[in-house]
Design a protein around this motif. Sequence first.
Motif, mmCIF file in Angstrom:
data_model
loop_
_atom_site.group_PDB
_atom_site.id
_atom_site.type_symbol
_atom_site.label_atom_id
_atom_site.label_comp_id
_atom_site.label_asym_id
_atom_site.label_seq_id
_atom_site.Cartn_x
_atom_site.Cartn_y
_atom_site.Cartn_z
ATOM 1 N N GLY A 1 0.819 -1.210 0.000
ATOM 2 C CA GLY A 1 0.000 0.000 0.000
ATOM 3 C C GLY A 1 0.849 1.254 0.000
ATOM 4 N N VAL A 2 1.892 1.264 0.817
ATOM 5 C CA VAL A 2 2.795 2.419 0.868
ATOM 6 C C VAL A 2 3.525 2.579 -0.460
ATOM 7 N N GLU B 1 2.625 1.744 -3.450
ATOM 8 C CA GLU B 1 1.755 2.290 -4.488
ATOM 9 C C GLU B 1 1.474 3.770 -4.254
ATOM 10 N N SER B 2 1.486 4.208 -3.005
ATOM 11 C CA SER B 2 1.317 5.628 -2.709
ATOM 12 C C SER B 2 2.582 6.426 -3.022
ATOM 13 N N MET C 1 3.060 13.359 -8.796
ATOM 14 C CA MET C 1 2.785 14.060 -7.548
ATOM 15 C C MET C 1 3.742 15.230 -7.369
ATOM 16 N N CYS D 1 -3.062 15.550 -8.981
ATOM 17 C CA CYS D 1 -2.030 15.720 -7.957
ATOM 18 C C CYS D 1 -1.833 17.192 -7.612
ATOM 19 N N VAL E 1 3.659 10.889 2.870
ATOM 20 C CA VAL E 1 3.085 9.593 2.511
ATOM 21 C C VAL E 1 3.298 8.596 3.642
ATOM 22 N N GLY F 1 1.051 8.975 6.526
ATOM 23 C CA GLY F 1 -0.346 8.749 6.224
ATOM 24 C C GLY F 1 -1.174 9.971 5.926
ATOM 25 N N ASP G 1 -1.806 10.646 0.013
ATOM 26 C CA ASP G 1 -1.963 9.400 -0.747
ATOM 27 C C ASP G 1 -2.438 9.710 -2.158
ATOM 28 N N PRO G 2 -1.507 9.815 -3.100
ATOM 29 C CA PRO G 2 -1.889 10.073 -4.497
ATOM 30 C C PRO G 2 -2.206 8.810 -5.299
ATOM 31 N N SER G 3 -2.198 7.637 -4.663
ATOM 32 C CA SER G 3 -2.347 6.394 -5.419
ATOM 33 C C SER G 3 -3.670 6.264 -6.170
#
Length: 348
Positions: A144-145, A147-148, A156, A185, A308, A311, A314-316
């Motif tokens: 998850g991180v 991909e962000s 971004m 973004c 990121v 937390g 989060d641009p994913s």
Amino acid sequence: MIHAAIYHGPGDIRVEEVPDPEIEEPTDAVVRITHTAVCGSDLWFYRGHREEMPEGAGVGHEPMGIVEEVGDKVRHVEPGDRVLSPFSISCGECEFCRKGLQTSCVNGYGWGGDLTGAQGEKVRAPHANGTLVKVPERYADDEGVLESLLPLTDVMCTGHHAAVSAGVEAGDTAIVIGDGAVGLCGVLAAKRLGAERVIAMGHHEDRLEIAEEFGATEVISAEGEEAIEAARETTYGGANHVLECVGMESSMETAAEVARPGGTIGYVGVPAGVETTDFVATMFGKNVGLEGGVAPVRRYVDDLMADVLQGTLDPSPVFTKTVDIEGVPEGYEAMDEREAVKVMVKNE
């Protein structure tokens, strides 16, 4: 041999076998790509708008992966490290790198060409000390991180460059022109810098929904004069901070029209189809400033990565389609047909 995406002319991207990259200079590293992406700017050569793109060139400029090998002078990363890289290679030592303008590095260049493009299984990363950014070990396997973080290789940081160049600060009103990945973004970046109102302009409803998810307080789904009039009306004459995130002549003209007298346009859209400068007259008469250009990702990436990892950024969601390396041609088609905002490429 490895697999990599190769350009063979407009509309023709093929995944082919190419030689494994090797250390050629003591400042090189070899990185196995685990995540990369297809960029909106890749569509310019895909659509035949860049004749200087040679057939047979590797493509892709947004690499993230695992360091496999380093040259004798590489000190900042070592084999096994998870890293990401800006789209622009930079030495980290020259005059321009020291002032945070790594895109003008005297020793720099881009991915592809003589290098394997980032849309492949491995790359040779020149100037690894200045270019590669290490992901902290505790997050190195957090999908998850990762991909962000991937959008920090380009879109971004490019959206952030637009917001910074436009002078966005706490309490401001900003207009973001463009609902592609960079524009979305840009919305995130303007909110991060404290803008009170962020008005996203585009004409794809699904993308404007993402803009609202990213913090746009208003959206304008229109084109041409209709869009300009709507923006002027909602801002009582225009905004002091305008982010131009497309790069077309029409988007530059729109930016000039919706900028408030004395305001600033932050422009980061890769220029394509900009043939006249009629919009400059509009800017001149209103004392509107123009700042921006190619985003120096390396200048911004550490600060944005920190957000990121904690937390707060989060641009994913800009990734609306995922393919493997063999699916890269499909990814280009999806973006060309506006079926995807941005395509993520994941290698096993």
